[in-house]
Design a protein around this motif. Sequence first.
Motif, mmCIF file in Angstrom:
data_model
loop_
_atom_site.group_PDB
_atom_site.id
_atom_site.type_symbol
_atom_site.label_atom_id
_atom_site.label_comp_id
_atom_site.label_asym_id
_atom_site.label_seq_id
_atom_site.Cartn_x
_atom_site.Cartn_y
_atom_site.Cartn_z
ATOM 1 N N LEU A 1 -4.804 11.216 -4.628
ATOM 2 C CA LEU A 1 -4.967 10.201 -3.344
ATOM 3 C C LEU A 1 -3.939 9.728 -2.886
ATOM 4 O O LEU A 1 -3.614 9.163 -1.813
ATOM 5 C CB LEU A 1 -5.972 9.064 -3.649
ATOM 6 C CG LEU A 1 -7.496 9.719 -3.973
ATOM 7 C CD1 LEU A 1 -8.492 8.499 -3.979
ATOM 8 C CD2 LEU A 1 -7.829 10.444 -2.656
ATOM 9 N N GLU A 2 -2.665 9.480 -3.803
ATOM 10 C CA GLU A 2 -1.395 8.918 -3.369
ATOM 11 C C GLU A 2 -0.893 9.686 -2.403
ATOM 12 O O GLU A 2 -0.069 8.959 -1.512
ATOM 13 C CB GLU A 2 -0.598 8.686 -4.687
ATOM 14 C CG GLU A 2 -0.957 8.086 -5.770
ATOM 15 C CD GLU A 2 -0.107 8.064 -7.023
ATOM 16 O OE1 GLU A 2 1.137 8.358 -6.839
ATOM 17 O OE2 GLU A 2 -0.820 7.878 -8.262
ATOM 18 N N LYS B 1 -1.114 8.299 1.531
ATOM 19 C CA LYS B 1 -0.541 7.117 2.116
ATOM 20 C C LYS B 1 0.299 7.603 3.415
ATOM 21 O O LYS B 1 0.958 8.747 3.412
ATOM 22 C CB LYS B 1 0.244 6.280 1.318
ATOM 23 C CG LYS B 1 1.493 7.007 0.803
ATOM 24 C CD LYS B 1 2.140 6.016 -0.294
ATOM 25 C CE LYS B 1 3.309 6.612 -0.675
ATOM 26 N NZ LYS B 1 4.190 5.652 -1.435
ATOM 27 N N GLU B 2 0.605 6.617 4.380
ATOM 28 C CA GLU B 2 1.262 6.768 5.689
ATOM 29 C C GLU B 2 2.625 6.908 5.391
ATOM 30 O O GLU B 2 3.280 7.526 5.846
ATOM 31 C CB GLU B 2 0.894 5.912 6.840
ATOM 32 C CG GLU B 2 -0.480 5.988 7.299
ATOM 33 C CD GLU B 2 -0.797 5.006 8.029
ATOM 34 O OE1 GLU B 2 0.112 4.248 8.769
ATOM 35 O OE2 GLU B 2 -2.016 4.552 8.165
ATOM 36 N N VAL B 3 3.255 6.028 4.678
ATOM 37 C CA VAL B 3 4.702 5.732 4.718
ATOM 38 C C VAL B 3 5.323 6.314 3.375
ATOM 39 O O VAL B 3 4.845 6.483 2.406
ATOM 40 C CB VAL B 3 5.115 4.183 4.727
ATOM 41 C CG1 VAL B 3 6.644 4.151 5.029
ATOM 42 C CG2 VAL B 3 4.260 3.702 5.867
#
Lengths: 222, 667
Positions: free
Chosen positions: A215-216, A219-221
């Motif tokens: 799931l890491e 993330k957006e950034v």
Amino acid sequence: MNPLPLDLQLLNACASLLLLLSFSMLAQRRVVNLVNLLALQGALLCFATVLVALRTGQAHLYLSAALTLALKVIGLPLLLHRLIRRLGVYWDAEPVINPSGTMLIGLLIVVFSFGLAQPLAALASTATRSTLGIAIAVILLAFLAMITRRKAMSQVVAFLSMENGLFFGAMSATYGMPMVVELGVALDVLVAMLVLGVFFFQIREQFDSLDLHHLESLKEVE
Amino acid sequence: MGFTFSYLNGCLAMLLAWGGIGLAGLVRPRSVEFAGRTLFPLGALCGAALAALAVASLAVPAEQTVLPLGLPGLPFHLRRDALSSAFLALLGATSVGVSLFAAGYFRRGEGTAPGLLCLEYHVFLASMGFVMLADDAYAFMVGWECMALSSYFLVTTQHRIPEIRSAGFLYLLVAHVGAISILLGFGVLQGGSWQFTFDAMRSARLDPAWASAAFGLALFGFGAKAGLVPLHVWLPEAHPAAPSPVSALMSGVMLKTAVYGMLRVCFDLVGAPQWWWGLIVLGLGLGSAFYGVIFAAVQTDMKRLLAWSSIENLGVIFAGLGLAIVFRGSNLAPLAALALMATLYHCLNHALMKSILFLGTGAVLHATGERNLGRLGGLIHRMPWIAWLTLVGVLAIAGLPPLNGFVSEWLLLQSFLFAGRVPESFVNMLLPLGAAVVALCTALAGYVMVKFFGVIFLGQPREPTLAQAPDGGILERLGLLWLALGCLALGVLPVQVIAMLEPVTRELLHLPALSWGSRWWLLAPPAAGQASYGPLALFALTLLVVFIALLALRVSIRQRTRRGPAWDCGFARLDPRMQDTAEGFGQPIRHIFEPFFAMHRELPSPFDAAPRYRVAVGDRLWTLLYEPLAGIVRAAADRAARLQQGRIATYLLYSFVTLIVLLALVL
């Protein structure tokens, strides 16, 4: 010095067993055993509730004991076992922190909880107030278990164990929450379980695994 | 609750009716006929009723009510006083023309469905009215945010175009930053009583530092809505993006809600403003007026030009407001009344005339599909109705008598001339310079309007397709006619209008009635003894001169009349490319005020076979202020984004540590 009445002694024994179970959940790596431990914790909780109900004669505590039995001892563990079989997750991966380190942190947490419970217990008027520290410790240990686990399934078990701790804490401090709140929480847990069940399948479909480190990448950034 | 008639209830009923009309649009969301032919005219009717109620209630003492709505223990308080009535009248009267025009304007297949547009449009109208009636900070902010959101959706009607989406985002961003500032301003104004009704704020006694803080926050918030430089950047983006009736409402009415807010805060809620606040408002206003008008002069997109002109006009309005605060703070209440009247009058004027201009550009846009001035021209022959009605707006905004623009600018200049009575010595020396700036802006506004009208409507068509441009429909003509008549009435009958508006200045400044004219046709400001203005006489004189001139022409050149192409001057074969263009017309301004513009020129080489000359004029404030600001925000966001690890264990650890720390604090 008068020995404690039998029921209170039994209650204290229950409490210490709960704490022990929390520690074994922290260390346990087989998911099936984890669920069994959760069921056992539920059973202890049910027993403790009956004890308190006998002592205080509050009718609604019997009801919540029955609820605990139905939901936490029978319902949820069955559901979890089925999920484990269908998803084929029997083992958790290596935890984030090694087990002995986790145990040491757990010890610190217990000390902290007992320290925290002392002034609170002095305020409470219930006969069961001495177990408040254990209840807080159970909550925080379950939280720690959630942090150290990698697989979604074991995190859910830890989450349910935290709910057990909350329930126990409420009982020690004020002989249980109001019935409405208790019913609401029970319903919440049930719904959360169902949602998470769906969620598991989605995660596995997307990543071919239930390991949460996949799931890491969401993330957006960077 | 028994229903008793009061003007407040009447106004509220009209706002509710607007809401109802909007919801009715959802019944047949895809039908242009239903929304256009039924709902928008009904909305115009409501607007007329609202305007009538508001005008009738101007002299009626304030009324209050508490709505059984809102949060528990925090109901909406409403209050109608002369100030609210004046702005409600502005809202109602402008909306009549705009709604009538909009009824004939919206076409099938333009972005948002017509029924939904009808809902957004009427919610926008109703929320502006609600802002003007609000009597507590909560109701005010609810109305204010409804207004911002509904107008955002109206701006992004054609949301499939990326530029329009980004214009909408910029608008929403500035609106929200402003709203936060206003909210904080109300937080300061309540002065420790934690009561957010305006009554509590009126009775709170703030010490000067806190009052100044509240003023600063209000100025920032309302300035962002009004488009004061340097918070104006959203205006030239949002106005061209919106459909024309929406641009008209936003420019004509929504910007005025900011003026309303400033008046409410500075003259009503704070109690007594301090004189130096006025200097800040005055400076910002004059700066905006000047900045707006020079940028308007160099635009080549007709709606962008009007947006910059709105910045100029709001600047003039804020200059009047600032002057009023200076006078009020120096205990020169009659002079403050004069400046305030100029401000209010200009608000009314600008609402009407800017609506005419935006609607006119809307009609041109629909008829030709062009917004670029370089591809228009000669439309007065194809669209005579639109052209002549737009001409009224053009003359009015250029400040020519006998139309309304002249009255307010004359009043404003008059009040500048009294600045010598301000006791502060430097101020009374510097203020007359403000009058010079206003005069300069007015002159430049005239220049801008010559360009606007001349390039669009006069000369020869620059594109062959313009020959097929149809004139506006009957509803569009009616809408424009209403607004044009309004301009004429405000221009010719200033004494009567001022007599109606007088309760506002009396209420805000706690003054006895002043005399604004010795005779019904002659406007003479109080404490003047210097100048007076007889618009009717001037009007009659103008008509007489024009009539005589026409007669003389008729008599002298009757035999030799001959019709040729426009601006031919007797030369043969004048082609449309020989005409002065929008760029060419703006060139002197671009040259004189060069330091203000960020220009990108592309000059052709001398050996180029097909030479092209291009110039793009940008706003320097983008690179000087906004881009560094955006950079800082982005850097801060990147730094904050490091918290986002993506690992669930880390997020759980955050909660765990927070819990432990909080528990340890309790311990």
